[in-house]
Design an enzyme around this catalytic site. Structure first.
Site, PDB file in Angstrom:
ATOM      1  N   CYS A   1       2.431   2.927  -9.633  1.00 46.75           N
ATOM      2  CA  CYS A   1       3.803   2.998  -9.148  1.00 46.75           C
ATOM      3  C   CYS A   1       4.515   1.736  -9.601  1.00 46.75           C
ATOM      4  CB  CYS A   1       3.814   3.090  -7.620  1.00 46.75           C
ATOM      5  SG  CYS A   1       5.470   2.961  -6.962  1.00 46.75           S
ATOM      6  N   LEU A   2       5.362   1.916 -10.562  1.00 43.57           N
ATOM      7  CA  LEU A   2       6.077   0.768 -11.102  1.00 43.57           C
ATOM      8  C   LEU A   2       7.556   1.148 -11.191  1.00 43.57           C
ATOM      9  CD1 LEU A   2       5.258  -2.010 -12.106  1.00 43.57           C
ATOM     10  CD2 LEU A   2       5.168  -1.088 -14.406  1.00 43.57           C
TER      11      LEU A   2
END
Lengths: 178, 550
Positions: free
Chosen positions: A89-90
């Site tokens: 999750c970026l």
């Protein structure tokens, strides 16, 4: 066409100015859309000593669509799914945040920074995030155990060194959409 | 991990379509023809052996036509990306597709500007942040001032209508404008021709013309109507037919496309090499002649200075060593070569000089002719004053027309010039005449009026004199009347007259006697008074004038 040239430039950029502890190679020489990145666990993080494999997949529509970065090596981290997919999750890579002008070098730097400083407020694994917030010692222990177990030895990108016990983690049920 | 869904939201389809059309007319269309129009001269089209030669039509054809590429084309040598673009397929095809003329046959593959090789390193500031290649048809965003290739920006905008750098909302109609300065800068960059085998390097703005018209290596559509493949222009002769049919290689059993035969011989084919009879090296069969003539080290050749006296004749490697030693004839050979070069240059210069002289002679001849003509015409117009009828019409000036038809004037321009000059001289003459007339008129006017003026002045003076006489006479009359009323007081008129003649300071009574005498005297006596020139004055009147003479 367009993307080929851009990818070639990005690759040159990333290899010449690679972030600390990273080495970048193409998965196959003929296809520039799949990169294999080896990342040494940053010394300032609990993941130091481990070697993590990252797979960067560039969609055909790159740079108009965001690249997909996954961990090929299992890692105990609130922002990385604890399975053999290893999604990250970026913020930078989210479809709504991706900008065609973003550089892959900054993406790789962001991934490295994520290991140094996990983001428990925007987790993929909410259980690990909770643990990170409430019981840092336990988290550190688990993370080190994962490093010992999965991130030692040569990095494999084909997924053979991940998923030995996929059930150990909280499972996908607890995954938030962060 | 959120799924990577294409955010199609926010782009109204209609607006986009209108932009694409708009864009095609603003960026592509106006960019490409601009390039064409900036060319100094476009020679005639080279003889293209294609069955449907690429006339200028397709070049200038509305870009909408190449936006609508339908048939995907394939060319083995050109790396058309197999990107099956789900997003922005139109823009995709715009750069990979091809121009088409009205018949639907596309003459050449379009240039992919992002794949171009530049002669020298291009400044980083001239690179599009999206495709990382030098801008093509750059567009600048008005609110934030970022510049992108039109194609890149439109594609990014299609996904999300924001600036690809700072996410500022952008409107196609309002916020995009062409970056002309950058465009001009980019046009001057030197690029290599994208056709394989062509080493041409030119300014980027000239590339399109070279590529689409002149380059012999440009992929054009196969002359065979049933074939969909591309072939280099030089191989696309109708008599050669379709070169994309597979034929067995004459050396090995492999099926090879005719178009790729040469390449096959060079790279793949194993059965085509033969041993050179002299040097033991294996050479591709059909290159044997070339090998013997230029490369083979064992072939007996002459020293390269043999023309200047060296008689060495040996296998090539020996001769090469001999030449390197160096051959003693080298010095004289070089000298002779230099002289030959000089002679060549001299003869070329001579030719140019004679050509220049010829041109000069022609120019001078023309000049004298023109001067002669001018003089003749000036003479003509001076001798006979032309009637004041403007003969602008060719048919109205039979003389000039005749001279034109007789061939004394070479061209319509000369004729018109002569005509013009004639008109000018006529105008000049007219002007002179008008001046003369003007002078004449004013002189005559002056003469006439002068006489009249004199007469008027004379008359005026006469009238004045008459008026004075009248008043004098009336005064005399009035005085004598007054004296008659007071007649008793006054003495005899004769004595008073005598006394009054003594001096000018006569009294009223004295003058009264005079006037009395005048009244008594008959008319002829009045004349006597005039002629006597006696100063007769009347102080009461205040008039100190003598009665004027007539």
């Amino acid at each position: 066409m367009a993307s080929q040239k851009r990818i070639a430039k990005e690759l040159a950029d990333c290899t010449t100015h690679a972030p600390a502890g990273m080495s970048i190679a193409l998965a196959t020489d003929s296809d520039v859309h799949k990169w294999h990145v080896t990342l040494d666990g940053p010394a300032e993080s609990i993941y130091s000593g481990g070697k993590f494999g990252l797979v960067v997949t560039l969609p055909p529509e790159y740079p108009f669509k965001a690249p997909v970065v996954t961990f090929a090596t299992r890692i105990y981290h609130p922002n990385v799914t604890n399975d053999n997919v290893g999604s990250i999750c970026l913020g930078l890579l989210k479809a709504e945040n991706w900008k065609p002008a973003s550089k892959l070098l900054s993406v790789l730097q962001a991934v490295r920074l994520l290991l140094v400083e996990p983001q428990p407020d925007d987790p993929l694994e909410s259980r690990i995030a909770d643990e990170y917030r409430r019981d840092r010692a336990e988290f550190d222990k688990n993370a080190r155990a994962y490093v010992q177990r999965y991130a030692k030895g040569p990095v494999k990108f084909d997924g053979t060194n991940v998923g030995a016990d996929a059930g150990a983690a909280g499972g996908s049920g607890k995954r938030s959409t962060g | 991990m959120p799924p990577l869904n294409a955010p199609e939201e926010g782009v109204p389809a209609a607006g986009l379509a209108s932009w694409q059309q708009d864009n095609s007319s603003t960026s592509y269309a106006s960019y490409a023809p601009n390039m064409l129009s900036e060319l100094p001269e476009l020679g005639p089209l080279p003889e293209t052996p294609t069955s449907s030669p690429p006339a200028p039509g397709p070049l200038l054809s509305p870009p909408a036509s190449f936006m609508r590429t339908t048939r995907p084309r394939r060319f083995s040598n050109i790396s058309i990306s197999s990107v099956a673009a789900t997003v922005g397929s139109e823009t995709q095809s715009a750069c990979v597709g091809s121009t088409r003329d009205l018949t639907g046959r596309s003459p050449v593959l379009l240039i992919n500007y992002q794949e171009l090789q530049y002669e020298s390193e291009v400044d980083k500031s001239l690179e599009c942040p999206i495709c990382r290649t030098p801008f093509h048809a750059p567009i600048t965003t008005k609110p934030c001032g970022h510049t992108f290739c039109s194609e890149c920006l439109l594609r990014a905008h299609q996904l999300r209508p924001v600036c690809p750098i700072d996410r500022r909302p952008l409107d196609v109609e309002r916020d995009f404008c062409k970056a002309r300065v950058i465009h001009d800068q980019l046009d001057r960059l030197r690029v290599k021709c994208p056709s394989q085998g062509c080493g041409h390097v030119c300014a980027r703005e000239l590339l399109a013309v070279h590529y689409e018209r002149y380059c012999e290596y440009t992929p054009v559509l196969c002359p065979d109507n049933s074939c969909d493949l591309w072939i280099a222009r030089q191989d696309a002769a109708p008599d050669k037919g379709c070169l994309h049919k597979y034929t067995p290689c004459q050396y090995c059993s492999k099926q090879v496309m005719k178009a790729g035969l040469e390449e096959h011989y060079d790279r793949e084919c194993s059965g085509n090499t033969v041993k050179c009879a002299q040097c033991d090296s294996s050479v591709v069969q059909h290159r044997m002649e070339n090998h013997v003539a230029n490369d083979c080290p064992s072939t007996v050749v002459l020293c390269k200075w043999n023309k200047y006296g060296c008689g060495k004749s040996a296998p090539r490697h020996d001769v090469q060593a001999h030449e390197k030693k160096p051959c003693i004839y080298q010095a004289i050979g070089r000298l002779a070569q230099d002289r030959e070069d000089d002679r060549l240059i001299i003869s070329e210069l001579k030719v140019r000089l004679s050509a220049a002289e010829g041109r000069l002679r022609v120019a001078e001849q023309e000049k004298t002719e023109r001067r002669e003509r001018k003089r003749r015409q000036a003479g003509n117009t001076n001798n006979t004053m032309p009637p004041f009828v403007p003969d602008l019409n060719l048919s109205n000036s039979p003389r000039a027309a005749a001279s034109y038809n007789n061939g004394t004037l070479d061209s319509p321009e000369d004729y018109m010039l002569a005509q013009f000059e004639r008109m000018e001289t006529q105008m000049e003459d007219l002007r002179k005449n008008i001046h003369e007339l003007d002078g004449l008129h004013s002189m005559r006017l002056l003469n006439d009026t002068m006489r009249l003026n004199e007469q008027i002045a004379e008359l005026g003076s006469k009238v004045g004199v008459i008026g004075m006489h009248t008043t004098w006479l009336m005064n005399v009359q009035r005085q004598s009347r007054g004296q008659q009323r007071a007649g008793g007081v006054v003495g005899s008129p004769l004595s008073s007259l005598a006394s009054s003649s003594g001096g000018p300071g006569t009294t009223n009574s004295a003058t009264g006697s005079v006037t009395n005498a005048a009244r008594n005297a008959p008319d002829n006596e009045g004349g006597r008074y005039y002629n006597s020139s006696l100063p007769l004055r009347r102080n009461s009147d205040g008039r100190g004038e003598n009665p004027p003479r007539l």
